[in-house]
Design a protein around this motif. Sequence first.
Motif, PDB file in Angstrom:
ATOM      1  N   LEU A  36     -41.287 -65.321  33.375  1.00 45.43           N
ATOM      2  CA  LEU A  36     -40.846 -63.971  33.709  1.00 45.43           C
ATOM      3  C   LEU A  36     -41.621 -62.968  32.882  1.00 45.43           C
ATOM      4  O   LEU A  36     -42.264 -63.318  31.884  1.00 45.43           O
ATOM      5  CB  LEU A  36     -39.337 -63.812  33.442  1.00 45.43           C
ATOM      6  N   TYR A  37     -41.524 -61.712  33.289  1.00 40.73           N
ATOM      7  CA  TYR A  37     -42.221 -60.644  32.586  1.00 40.73           C
ATOM      8  C   TYR A  37     -41.218 -59.526  32.279  1.00 40.73           C
ATOM      9  O   TYR A  37     -40.369 -59.204  33.107  1.00 40.73           O
ATOM     10  CB  TYR A  37     -43.376 -60.104  33.433  1.00 40.73           C
ATOM     11  N   GLY A  38     -41.345 -58.997  31.084  1.00 34.01           N
ATOM     12  CA  GLY A  38     -40.407 -57.939  30.702  1.00 34.01           C
ATOM     13  C   GLY A  38     -40.945 -57.101  29.570  1.00 34.01           C
ATOM     14  O   GLY A  38     -42.142 -57.132  29.246  1.00 34.01           O
ATOM     15  N   ASN A  39     -40.064 -56.370  28.928  1.00 30.20           N
ATOM     16  CA  ASN A  39     -40.433 -55.456  27.845  1.00 30.20           C
ATOM     17  C   ASN A  39     -39.464 -55.619  26.691  1.00 30.20           C
ATOM     18  O   ASN A  39     -38.277 -55.891  26.880  1.00 30.20           O
ATOM     19  CB  ASN A  39     -40.412 -54.010  28.325  1.00 30.20           C
ATOM     20  N   VAL A  40     -39.990 -55.431  25.489  1.00 31.55           N
ATOM     21  CA  VAL A  40     -39.163 -55.504  24.287  1.00 31.55           C
ATOM     22  C   VAL A  40     -38.234 -54.300  24.254  1.00 31.55           C
ATOM     23  O   VAL A  40     -38.649 -53.159  24.526  1.00 31.55           O
ATOM     24  CB  VAL A  40     -40.045 -55.540  23.022  1.00 31.55           C
ATOM     25  N   ASP A  41     -37.000 -54.552  23.911  1.00 33.82           N
ATOM     26  CA  ASP A  41     -35.992 -53.490  23.831  1.00 33.82           C
ATOM     27  C   ASP A  41     -35.409 -53.495  22.425  1.00 33.82           C
ATOM     28  O   ASP A  41     -34.783 -54.478  22.010  1.00 33.82           O
ATOM     29  CB  ASP A  41     -34.892 -53.730  24.875  1.00 33.82           C
ATOM     30  N   VAL A  42     -35.621 -52.410  21.687  1.00 29.96           N
ATOM     31  CA  VAL A  42     -35.113 -52.273  20.317  1.00 29.96           C
ATOM     32  C   VAL A  42     -34.109 -51.131  20.294  1.00 29.96           C
ATOM     33  O   VAL A  42     -34.372 -50.042  20.804  1.00 29.96           O
ATOM     34  CB  VAL A  42     -36.256 -51.982  19.320  1.00 29.96           C
ATOM     35  N   ARG A  43     -32.962 -51.365  19.692  1.00 36.84           N
ATOM     36  CA  ARG A  43     -31.942 -50.322  19.611  1.00 36.84           C
ATOM     37  C   ARG A  43     -32.362 -49.231  18.631  1.00 36.84           C
ATOM     38  O   ARG A  43     -32.918 -49.510  17.569  1.00 36.84           O
ATOM     39  CB  ARG A  43     -30.609 -50.914  19.173  1.00 36.84           C
ATOM     40  N   GLU A  44     -32.070 -48.009  18.994  1.00 34.94           N
ATOM     41  CA  GLU A  44     -32.334 -46.868  18.132  1.00 34.94           C
ATOM     42  C   GLU A  44     -31.025 -46.135  17.833  1.00 34.94           C
ATOM     43  O   GLU A  44     -30.142 -46.054  18.693  1.00 34.94           O
ATOM     44  CB  GLU A  44     -33.328 -45.902  18.787  1.00 34.94           C
ATOM     45  N   VAL A  45     -30.924 -45.622  16.618  1.00 39.15           N
ATOM     46  CA  VAL A  45     -29.735 -44.875  16.179  1.00 39.15           C
ATOM     47  C   VAL A  45     -30.193 -43.512  15.677  1.00 39.15           C
ATOM     48  O   VAL A  45     -31.091 -43.425  14.833  1.00 39.15           O
ATOM     49  CB  VAL A  45     -28.972 -45.618  15.064  1.00 39.15           C
ATOM     50  N   ARG A  46     -29.603 -42.464  16.201  1.00 40.74           N
ATOM     51  CA  ARG A  46     -29.878 -41.105  15.724  1.00 40.74           C
ATOM     52  C   ARG A  46     -28.850 -40.791  14.641  1.00 40.74           C
ATOM     53  O   ARG A  46     -27.673 -40.581  14.926  1.00 40.74           O
ATOM     54  CB  ARG A  46     -29.813 -40.120  16.886  1.00 40.74           C
ATOM     55  N   LEU A  47     -29.319 -40.784  13.399  1.00 42.52           N
ATOM     56  CA  LEU A  47     -28.441 -40.612  12.253  1.00 42.52           C
ATOM     57  C   LEU A  47     -28.079 -39.143  12.075  1.00 42.52           C
ATOM     58  O   LEU A  47     -28.960 -38.274  12.051  1.00 42.52           O
ATOM     59  CB  LEU A  47     -29.117 -41.141  10.985  1.00 42.52           C
ATOM     60  N   ALA A  48     -26.780 -38.880  11.925  1.00 46.07           N
ATOM     61  CA  ALA A  48     -26.298 -37.506  11.779  1.00 46.07           C
ATOM     62  C   ALA A  48     -25.061 -37.488  10.884  1.00 46.07           C
ATOM     63  O   ALA A  48     -24.369 -38.499  10.731  1.00 46.07           O
ATOM     64  CB  ALA A  48     -25.966 -36.908  13.150  1.00 46.07           C
ATOM     65  N   PHE A  49     -24.802 -36.322  10.297  1.00 47.45           N
ATOM     66  CA  PHE A  49     -23.608 -36.128   9.465  1.00 47.45           C
ATOM     67  C   PHE A  49     -22.408 -35.791  10.353  1.00 47.45           C
ATOM     68  O   PHE A  49     -22.556 -35.145  11.395  1.00 47.45           O
ATOM     69  CB  PHE A  49     -23.815 -34.981   8.479  1.00 47.45           C
ATOM     70  N   ARG A  50     -21.236 -36.232   9.935  1.00 48.33           N
ATOM     71  CA  ARG A  50     -20.011 -35.838  10.637  1.00 48.33           C
ATOM     72  C   ARG A  50     -19.558 -34.444  10.236  1.00 48.33           C
ATOM     73  O   ARG A  50     -18.724 -33.847  10.923  1.00 48.33           O
ATOM     74  CB  ARG A  50     -18.881 -36.831  10.354  1.00 48.33           C
ATOM     75  N   ALA A  51     -20.095 -33.941   9.127  1.00 47.70           N
ATOM     76  CA  ALA A  51     -19.722 -32.604   8.645  1.00 47.70           C
ATOM     77  C   ALA A  51     -20.935 -31.687   8.736  1.00 47.70           C
ATOM     78  O   ALA A  51     -22.083 -32.133   8.726  1.00 47.70           O
ATOM     79  CB  ALA A  51     -19.216 -32.680   7.204  1.00 47.70           C
ATOM     80  N   ALA A  52     -20.660 -30.396   8.843  1.00 45.40           N
ATOM     81  CA  ALA A  52     -21.720 -29.398   8.851  1.00 45.40           C
ATOM     82  C   ALA A  52     -21.949 -28.898   7.431  1.00 45.40           C
ATOM     83  O   ALA A  52     -21.021 -28.852   6.615  1.00 45.40           O
ATOM     84  CB  ALA A  52     -21.351 -28.238   9.772  1.00 45.40           C
ATOM     85  N   GLY A  53     -23.196 -28.518   7.123  1.00 42.26           N
ATOM     86  CA  GLY A  53     -23.480 -28.003   5.793  1.00 42.26           C
ATOM     87  C   GLY A  53     -24.965 -27.823   5.562  1.00 42.26           C
ATOM     88  O   GLY A  53     -25.778 -27.945   6.484  1.00 42.26           O
ATOM     89  N   ARG A  54     -25.298 -27.532   4.304  1.00 35.90           N
ATOM     90  CA  ARG A  54     -26.703 -27.341   3.934  1.00 35.90           C
ATOM     91  C   ARG A  54     -27.299 -28.665   3.490  1.00 35.90           C
ATOM     92  O   ARG A  54     -26.749 -29.363   2.635  1.00 35.90           O
ATOM     93  CB  ARG A  54     -26.834 -26.306   2.803  1.00 35.90           C
ATOM     94  N   LEU A  55     -28.409 -29.046   4.095  1.00 32.38           N
ATOM     95  CA  LEU A  55     -29.062 -30.306   3.794  1.00 32.38           C
ATOM     96  C   LEU A  55     -29.669 -30.235   2.398  1.00 32.38           C
ATOM     97  O   LEU A  55     -30.549 -29.413   2.129  1.00 32.38           O
ATOM     98  CB  LEU A  55     -30.134 -30.597   4.842  1.00 32.38           C
ATOM     99  N   GLU A  56     -29.207 -31.086   1.499  1.00 27.13           N
ATOM    100  CA  GLU A  56     -29.641 -31.041   0.106  1.00 27.13           C
ATOM    101  C   GLU A  56     -30.801 -31.996  -0.169  1.00 27.13           C
ATOM    102  O   GLU A  56     -31.711 -31.659  -0.948  1.00 27.13           O
ATOM    103  CB  GLU A  56     -28.472 -31.383  -0.824  1.00 27.13           C
TER     104      GLU A  56
END
Length: 330
Positions: A36-56
């Motif tokens: 069979l023929y296919g493509n590699v699938d890698v999971r991606e995660v977009r990292l974010a804060f649950r709170a709002a604020g100034r990025l230190e």
Amino acid sequence: MKARLPVAVVALAAAAGAAWYFWPRGEVPDDGRLRLYGNVDVREVRLAFRAAGRLEAMHFEEGDTVAAGDLVAALDPTPFEDEVMIAEAEVALQRAQLQKFETGARPEEIAQARSVVAERQAELDNLTVTLERQQRLVANGYATRQTIDDLMAQRREAEARLAAAQEALGLVLKGFRDEDVAAARASLQVAEARLAAALTRLSDTRLTAPSSGVLISRIREPGAIVAAGEPVYTLALTAPVWVRAYVAEPDLGRVHPGMGAQVITDSAPDRPYAGQVGFISPVAEFTPKTVETADLRTDLVYRLRVVVQEPDDGLRQGMPVTVILEPGSE
């Protein structure tokens, strides 16, 4: 007649070329394995804060490898620490209030209430004796009736003040009502919940990697004001890694979950990766354009997932690969 000969030759050549192009080359090798023929699938995660604020701080660059639990970014914690201090003070206040209601009056307050009762009793006793004396004087003609009426009114007032003092002493001895205690306890629970929420918001100022992986993009920089849920990094997970492939309907009966597989890349065909079929879609679909097959037919196919057991950097997102399945293998 001679003019038609080149046309026939061209048509024959075109038919031969089409047959060569669309022939299902290599899909069912002579050894019985399924290719069979296919493509590699890698999971991606977009990292974010649950709170709002100034990025230190942003602690990693693009391409850096991180492990699960690594601190990758942080917000300025000052306003969140202030919230925690306010919540802690509220908890202390409500805890003291509850202790006051549960403990009841202090011994000094009880003694004071008893003293007031004794004072009111002595006042009543004195008025009673004075009234009796004046009544004898009236009988002998040495006092007026008005004096007796005034003393009787004063005694009734003294009796009322004594009754009020006794009621106050009873309340002090009995303590606070159950409803007051319950309300104070509920207020303490509310304050503790607010403190827990403030501590959670403070912990949310630290962004950690959920899994091991490679940071493929650094989206924001220190000093920026970020909203809750706004991504600051994109993380490509190192595991799990799988291959998304498609099997034609006639070969569907030869594939089953748990079946062993080999994943071969074009860059290192002599180093196949071991894998296992982990999922077969129950729904048929038309062959997608991204499938790197040799025939490009539009027949119905079924999507399957081959989980790579020991992935490494040789497998990249979207990379075309060849999957070889051996019927009967696990």
